[in-house]
Design a protein around this motif. Structure first.
Motif, PDB file in Angstrom:
ATOM      1  N   ILE A  88       0.900  -1.123   0.118  1.00  0.00           N
ATOM      2  CA  ILE A  88      -0.112  -0.117   0.069  1.00  0.00           C
ATOM      3  C   ILE A  88       0.964   1.305   0.004  1.00  0.00           C
ATOM      4  CG2 ILE A  88      -1.783   1.345   1.262  1.00  0.00           C
ATOM      5  CD1 ILE A  88      -2.900  -1.455   2.571  1.00  0.00           C
ATOM      6  N   GLY A  89       0.385   2.304  -0.795  1.00  0.00           N
ATOM      7  CA  GLY A  89       1.179   3.347  -0.968  1.00  0.00           C
ATOM      8  C   GLY A  89       2.493   3.360  -1.832  1.00  0.00           C
ATOM      9  N   THR A  90       2.623   2.451  -2.519  1.00  0.00           N
ATOM     10  CA  THR A  90       3.925   2.326  -3.282  1.00  0.00           C
ATOM     11  C   THR A  90       3.271   2.173  -4.573  1.00  0.00           C
ATOM     12  OG1 THR A  90       4.217  -0.029  -3.295  1.00  0.00           O
ATOM     13  CG2 THR A  90       5.451   1.158  -1.883  1.00  0.00           C
ATOM     14  N   LEU A  91       3.713   2.715  -5.636  1.00  0.00           N
ATOM     15  CA  LEU A  91       3.458   2.864  -7.134  1.00  0.00           C
ATOM     16  C   LEU A  91       4.333   1.909  -7.864  1.00  0.00           C
ATOM     17  CD1 LEU A  91       2.665   6.553  -7.517  1.00  0.00           C
ATOM     18  CD2 LEU A  91       1.232   4.675  -6.931  1.00  0.00           C
ATOM     19  N   GLU A  92       5.493   1.330  -7.264  1.00  0.00           N
ATOM     20  CA  GLU A  92       6.465   0.339  -8.103  1.00  0.00           C
ATOM     21  C   GLU A  92       5.764  -0.751  -8.300  1.00  0.00           C
ATOM     22  OE1 GLU A  92      10.149   0.449  -6.239  1.00  0.00           O
ATOM     23  OE2 GLU A  92      10.197   2.778  -6.021  1.00  0.00           O
ATOM     24  N   SER A  93       5.935  -1.362  -9.407  1.00  0.00           N
ATOM     25  CA  SER A  93       5.756  -2.901  -9.630  1.00  0.00           C
ATOM     26  C   SER A  93       6.726  -3.720  -9.582  1.00  0.00           C
ATOM     27  CB  SER A  93       5.155  -2.842 -11.201  1.00  0.00           C
ATOM     28  OG  SER A  93       5.008  -4.186 -11.597  1.00  0.00           O
ATOM     29  N   THR A  94       6.519  -4.887  -8.763  1.00  0.00           N
ATOM     30  CA  THR A  94       7.589  -6.035  -8.629  1.00  0.00           C
ATOM     31  C   THR A  94       7.533  -6.562  -9.827  1.00  0.00           C
ATOM     32  OG1 THR A  94       5.949  -7.415  -7.861  1.00  0.00           O
ATOM     33  CG2 THR A  94       6.661  -6.064  -6.221  1.00  0.00           C
ATOM     34  N   ALA A  95       7.101  -6.487 -10.721  1.00  0.00           N
ATOM     35  CA  ALA A  95       7.172  -7.170 -12.108  1.00  0.00           C
ATOM     36  C   ALA A  95       8.417  -6.412 -12.862  1.00  0.00           C
ATOM     37  CB  ALA A  95       6.133  -7.339 -12.844  1.00  0.00           C
ATOM     38  N   PRO A  96       9.025  -7.149 -13.590  1.00  0.00           N
ATOM     39  CA  PRO A  96      10.318  -6.427 -14.254  1.00  0.00           C
ATOM     40  C   PRO A  96       9.717  -5.780 -15.656  1.00  0.00           C
ATOM     41  CG  PRO A  96      10.557  -8.801 -14.651  1.00  0.00           C
ATOM     42  CD  PRO A  96       9.236  -8.608 -13.575  1.00  0.00           C
ATOM     43  N   SER A  97      10.218  -4.643 -16.190  1.00  0.00           N
ATOM     44  CA  SER A  97       9.831  -4.092 -17.113  1.00  0.00           C
ATOM     45  C   SER A  97      10.165  -4.907 -18.445  1.00  0.00           C
ATOM     46  CB  SER A  97      10.597  -2.682 -17.333  1.00  0.00           C
ATOM     47  OG  SER A  97      11.798  -2.934 -17.609  1.00  0.00           O
ATOM     48  N   PRO A  98       9.401  -4.549 -19.391  1.00  0.00           N
ATOM     49  CA  PRO A  98       9.721  -5.232 -20.869  1.00  0.00           C
ATOM     50  C   PRO A  98      11.225  -5.118 -21.202  1.00  0.00           C
ATOM     51  CG  PRO A  98       7.571  -4.070 -21.146  1.00  0.00           C
ATOM     52  CD  PRO A  98       8.336  -3.639 -19.665  1.00  0.00           C
ATOM     53  N   GLU A  99      11.794  -3.832 -21.040  1.00  0.00           N
ATOM     54  CA  GLU A  99      13.158  -3.451 -21.341  1.00  0.00           C
ATOM     55  C   GLU A  99      14.184  -4.366 -20.451  1.00  0.00           C
ATOM     56  OE1 GLU A  99      11.135  -1.109 -20.590  1.00  0.00           O
ATOM     57  OE2 GLU A  99      10.813   0.091 -22.178  1.00  0.00           O
ATOM     58  N   THR A 100      13.864  -4.757 -19.200  1.00  0.00           N
ATOM     59  CA  THR A 100      14.625  -5.352 -18.379  1.00  0.00           C
ATOM     60  C   THR A 100      14.411  -6.785 -18.945  1.00  0.00           C
ATOM     61  OG1 THR A 100      13.908  -3.810 -16.550  1.00  0.00           O
ATOM     62  CG2 THR A 100      14.954  -6.311 -16.043  1.00  0.00           C
TER      63      THR A 100
END
Length: 194
Positions: free
Chosen positions: A95-107
């Motif tokens: 809660i309160g974080t906007l970061e996703s734990t999934a890696p980005s497509p670039e990564t």
């Protein structure tokens, strides 16, 4: 000295600044936690003197001990909650974080490129180095098992894995972003010098 129900509030007020500072310190500077612990300590101390007159030799020390116990309890509860939530197989609700734990497509693309480059270089190793290296790091075999399967000594297997690792490390050093930056910096310095 004795603290009665009637005298408790005046005793508390007399030491309230000190107790709040102690609470803030024991709760690592977190004001919300410090205020919660401060209030809980006040209630716990009030309950202790509620039904009886309490004989205390040092009021400040007694109130400080009550506060310290409340803070320790709060830290233990928080640690227990943290330990319980880390045992779950489900992901923690952030809660309160906007970061996703999934890696980005670039990564993901970069990871695939690096992996294919690594395996290209592993396959380019001579078979005498490649076989023990693959058995050790891909199949997670022990040195003893590799030695038995290849008919080599344990020391020989260790040396071959070490040589393969060293060869890969020097070839793959260019894949590190830091080494690329360093090479560019050296190249730029050489270009400026000429």
């Amino acid at each position: 000295m004795s603290i009665s129900r009637d005298s408790f509030w005046s005793v508390w007020q007399c030491h309230s600044e000190y107790l709040y500072r102690q609470s803030l310190c024991m709760m690592n500077g977190n004001r919300a936690d410090a205020e919660e612990a401060y209030s809980a300590a006040m209630l716990r101390a009030c309950e202790a003197v509620h039904g009886q007159e309490l004989r205390v030799t040092n009021e400040k020390a007694w109130l400080g001990a009550v506060l310290r116990n409340v803070c320790v309890d709060a830290h233990r509860r928080r640690q227990r909650f943290h330990d319980d939530s880390s045992d779950d197989d489900e992901p923690v609700d952030r809660i309160g974080t906007l970061e996703s734990t999934a890696p980005s497509p670039e990564t993901l693309v970069l990871r695939d490129e690096v992996e294919s480059c690594v395996w290209e270089h592993v396959l380019a190793l001579p078979p005498t180095l490649r076989e023990p290296f693959v058995m050790r790091f891909l199949h997670d075999m022990s040195y003893e098992d590799i030695a038995h399967q290849l008919g080599l000594t344990n020391c020989n297997v260790r040396k071959r894995v070490q040589l393969a690792y060293r060869a890969l490390r020097t070839v793959l050093a260019d894949l590190k972003p830091d080494s690329q930056r360093e090479k560019r910096a050296v190249h730029n310095e050489q270009a400026e010098a000429s």
